[in-house]
Design a protein around this motif. Structure first.
Motif, mmCIF file in Angstrom:
data_model
loop_
_atom_site.group_PDB
_atom_site.id
_atom_site.type_symbol
_atom_site.label_atom_id
_atom_site.label_comp_id
_atom_site.label_asym_id
_atom_site.label_seq_id
_atom_site.Cartn_x
_atom_site.Cartn_y
_atom_site.Cartn_z
ATOM 1 N N TYR A 182 0.823 -1.218 0.000
ATOM 2 C CA TYR A 182 0.000 0.000 0.000
ATOM 3 C C TYR A 182 0.852 1.261 0.000
ATOM 4 C CZ TYR A 182 1.007 1.049 4.902
ATOM 5 O OH TYR A 182 1.621 1.384 6.074
ATOM 6 N N ALA A 183 2.092 1.165 0.503
ATOM 7 C CA ALA A 183 2.904 2.374 0.628
ATOM 8 C C ALA A 183 4.066 2.408 -0.360
ATOM 9 C CB ALA A 183 3.447 2.495 2.046
ATOM 10 N N GLY A 184 4.246 1.331 -1.139
ATOM 11 C CA GLY A 184 5.359 1.343 -2.073
ATOM 12 C C GLY A 184 5.607 -0.041 -2.647
ATOM 13 N N ILE A 185 6.571 -0.115 -3.542
ATOM 14 C CA ILE A 185 6.926 -1.371 -4.206
ATOM 15 C C ILE A 185 8.173 -1.936 -3.532
ATOM 16 C CG2 ILE A 185 7.629 -2.432 -6.382
ATOM 17 C CD1 ILE A 185 6.095 -0.231 -7.847
ATOM 18 N N VAL A 186 8.090 -3.218 -3.136
ATOM 19 C CA VAL A 186 9.195 -3.886 -2.445
ATOM 20 C C VAL A 186 9.652 -5.060 -3.302
ATOM 21 C CG1 VAL A 186 9.945 -5.056 -0.337
ATOM 22 C CG2 VAL A 186 8.220 -3.242 -0.216
ATOM 23 N N SER A 187 10.952 -5.120 -3.569
ATOM 24 C CA SER A 187 11.528 -6.210 -4.360
ATOM 25 C C SER A 187 12.074 -7.290 -3.430
ATOM 26 C CB SER A 187 12.645 -5.678 -5.261
ATOM 27 O OG SER A 187 12.131 -4.716 -6.173
ATOM 28 N N TYR A 188 11.987 -8.564 -3.886
ATOM 29 C CA TYR A 188 12.402 -9.696 -3.063
ATOM 30 C C TYR A 188 13.381 -10.565 -3.839
ATOM 31 C CZ TYR A 188 8.421 -8.492 -0.099
ATOM 32 O OH TYR A 188 7.534 -7.823 0.708
ATOM 33 N N ASN A 189 14.351 -11.102 -3.117
ATOM 34 C CA ASN A 189 15.327 -12.051 -3.655
ATOM 35 C C ASN A 189 15.102 -13.393 -2.956
ATOM 36 O OD1 ASN A 189 17.650 -13.568 -4.305
ATOM 37 N ND2 ASN A 189 18.869 -11.692 -4.536
ATOM 38 N N VAL A 190 14.737 -14.459 -3.743
ATOM 39 C CA VAL A 190 14.337 -15.737 -3.159
ATOM 40 C C VAL A 190 15.512 -16.685 -2.958
ATOM 41 C CG1 VAL A 190 12.041 -15.553 -4.143
ATOM 42 C CG2 VAL A 190 13.836 -16.733 -5.429
ATOM 43 N N THR A 191 16.721 -16.185 -3.093
ATOM 44 C CA THR A 191 17.883 -17.055 -2.923
ATOM 45 C C THR A 191 17.916 -17.612 -1.501
ATOM 46 O OG1 THR A 191 19.119 -15.722 -4.527
ATOM 47 C CG2 THR A 191 20.398 -17.169 -3.083
ATOM 48 N N ASN A 192 18.026 -18.952 -1.395
ATOM 49 C CA ASN A 192 18.109 -19.683 -0.122
ATOM 50 C C ASN A 192 16.836 -19.594 0.707
ATOM 51 O OD1 ASN A 192 20.761 -20.533 -0.623
ATOM 52 N ND2 ASN A 192 21.619 -18.663 0.305
ATOM 53 N N TRP A 193 15.736 -19.169 0.121
ATOM 54 C CA TRP A 193 14.478 -19.132 0.872
ATOM 55 C C TRP A 193 14.063 -20.524 1.317
ATOM 56 C CZ3 TRP A 193 9.932 -15.398 -0.453
ATOM 57 C CH2 TRP A 193 10.339 -14.073 -0.267
ATOM 58 N N LEU A 194 14.175 -21.508 0.413
ATOM 59 C CA LEU A 194 13.740 -22.864 0.741
ATOM 60 C C LEU A 194 14.595 -23.469 1.847
ATOM 61 C CD1 LEU A 194 13.048 -24.261 -2.846
ATOM 62 C CD2 LEU A 194 11.442 -23.222 -1.246
ATOM 63 N N GLU A 195 15.900 -23.282 1.772
ATOM 64 C CA GLU A 195 16.796 -23.837 2.785
ATOM 65 C C GLU A 195 16.544 -23.206 4.151
ATOM 66 O OE1 GLU A 195 19.671 -26.235 4.444
ATOM 67 O OE2 GLU A 195 18.732 -26.342 2.468
ATOM 68 N N LYS A 196 16.332 -21.867 4.142
ATOM 69 C CA LYS A 196 16.072 -21.182 5.408
ATOM 70 C C LYS A 196 14.717 -21.566 5.977
ATOM 71 C CE LYS A 196 18.856 -17.149 4.131
ATOM 72 N NZ LYS A 196 18.839 -15.689 3.813
ATOM 73 N N ASN A 197 13.781 -21.858 5.108
ATOM 74 C CA ASN A 197 12.427 -22.161 5.567
ATOM 75 C C ASN A 197 12.299 -23.577 6.123
ATOM 76 O OD1 ASN A 197 9.625 -21.401 5.872
ATOM 77 N ND2 ASN A 197 9.173 -22.798 4.189
#
Length: 394
Positions: free
Chosen positions: A88-103
């Motif tokens: 709602y307040a802006g655009i946020v970019s995400y990097n999914v590197t290592n998301w699965l391992e961390k999760n």
């Protein structure tokens, strides 16, 4: 938070038009929480053994790519970002590197329980002190109970969702206060600040929206009893002029020329715009300071008056002593002065002849009593002697 703030204005009955502060956040929330949203896809890929960061990215884009809030990455601070979300307040970019391992959270609860219960290494026990672990023995009663829905997850995201649900329940049952934490830079270096990153965080955290609603709304408020008690010094007569809180407060604030646009009177609260309460405090502090200055002046006046009166009397006595001493030096060789000095010695003294006469009369009176007793004694002795002679045998 913004909605609750405005609902309180309406509940208190003040003039307020509801303003939409970032209500388009609902689209992003739905995208996260829907059945094939980001949370569910992340949970599914984390449990799939052959899943990779690339397959997770492609699945996100194929499932959510057509949504208007799911956008291409446009981050200046992270050029390797994979996708962006329009909050709602802006655009946020995400990097999914290592998301699965961390999760996946590979530390098993039973292993942690073994560490905590059987390890002799105090450091190892200390590191896992906050981890719930898994009891090696389960009571019979607890083993028969069914596991509650959402009671514990095997991934970080599932545990996070449970914690988030508990947090929202807590926030809805109390009055929340927030502390905003900002990341100064993306390189984790001390003393380095990236202004664009900080401004982006302020915008995405809702801080700027909060400032905007505070400027448009009434961030400061006080209960009527507290308001009367604190600001009665500005006009006690005006507050006592009416039993109605609104009428009395209007009379007080109108007396000090406080603009009605800077405050609103509700059913139980007095609302102030940003900076209005500080102005009211300045007026009160100035008046209280004036009272204290006058009181301090009166106290100092009484203390110094006593000192002044004592010194004034001392000065008058010094003048009298000097005047009498000068007269003494002037008349000490004068004949009449000598006669007066010699006569002063006799003033107040009794006549010696009269004193002797009084003493003589006292002595005669005492001596007369003494002689009377002696005569009585002699008479009794004589009588006793005669009686003894009579009784003596011949």
């Amino acid at each position: 938070m913004f909605v609750v703030e405005q609902e309180e204005y309406v509940k208190e009955g003040i003039d307020w038009v509801m303003v939409d502060f970032g209500m388009d956040l609902a689209a992003a929330i739905i995208m996260f929480e829907k059945p094939m949203g980001i949370w569910s896809i992340l949970e599914e890929e984390s449990l799939f053994p052959k899943a990779t960061d690339k397959s997770f990215e492609e699945k996100l884009k194929s499932s959510l790519g057509k949504l208007p809030v799911f956008m291409k990455p446009c981050s200046e601070t992270d050029p390797d970002a994979h996708f962006a979300i329009s909050h709602y307040a802006g655009i946020v970019s995400y990097n999914v590197t290592n998301w699965l391992e961390k999760n996946k959270d590979p530390v098993n609860e039973s292993v942690v329980e073994v560490f905590k219960s059987s390890s002799t290494n105090n450091l190892l026990v200390h590191l896992f002190r906050d981890h719930p672990g898994q009891p090696t023995e389960t009571p019979k009663d607890e083993g028969r109970k069914k596991k509650k829905k959402g009671g514990g997850g095997k991934t970080v995201s599932s545990v996070y969702l449970v914690s988030l649900t508990e947090l929202m329940t807590t926030l809805h049952t109390c009055e929340p206060h927030f502390v905003r934490c900002l990341v100064p830079n993306t390189h984790k270096k001390p003393g380095e600040v990236e202004p664009q990153l900080i401004m982006h965080q302020l915008q995405c955290n809702g801080v700027l929206e909060g400032i905007r609603i505070c400027m448009r709304g009434f961030p400061n408020r006080m209960l009527y009893p507290d308001f009367k008690q604190r600001y009665a010094v500005l006009g006690a007569a005006e507050l006592a002029s009416s039993d109605d809180n609104k009428t009395a407060c209007h009379a007080l604030l109108d007396k000090i020329d406080f603009s009605r646009d800077r405050y609103r009177l509700g059913h139980t609260l007095v609302f102030f715009r940003a900076g209005a309460l500080a102005f009211l405090e300045e007026i009160r502090d100035e008046l209280v300071l004036n009272f204290l200055t006058k009181m301090q002046g009166e106290i100092l006046k009484r203390i110094r008056t006593r000192v002044y009166e004592a010194k004034r009397d001392q000065r008058a006595l010094i003048s009298v002593a000097q005047r009498n001493f000068r007269k003494y030096l002037k008349y000490r060789d004068w004949g009449w002065m000598i006669a007066v000095d010699n006569t002063k010695k006799l003033i107040g003294k009794s006549d010696p002849t009269e004193e002797l006469r009084i003493l003589e009369e006292k002595a005669n009176a005492v001596y007369g009593e003494y002689m009377e007793q002696c005569n009585t004694k002699d008479k009794l002795l004589e009588e006793n002697k005669k009686l003894w002679m009579i009784k003596r045998p011949s």
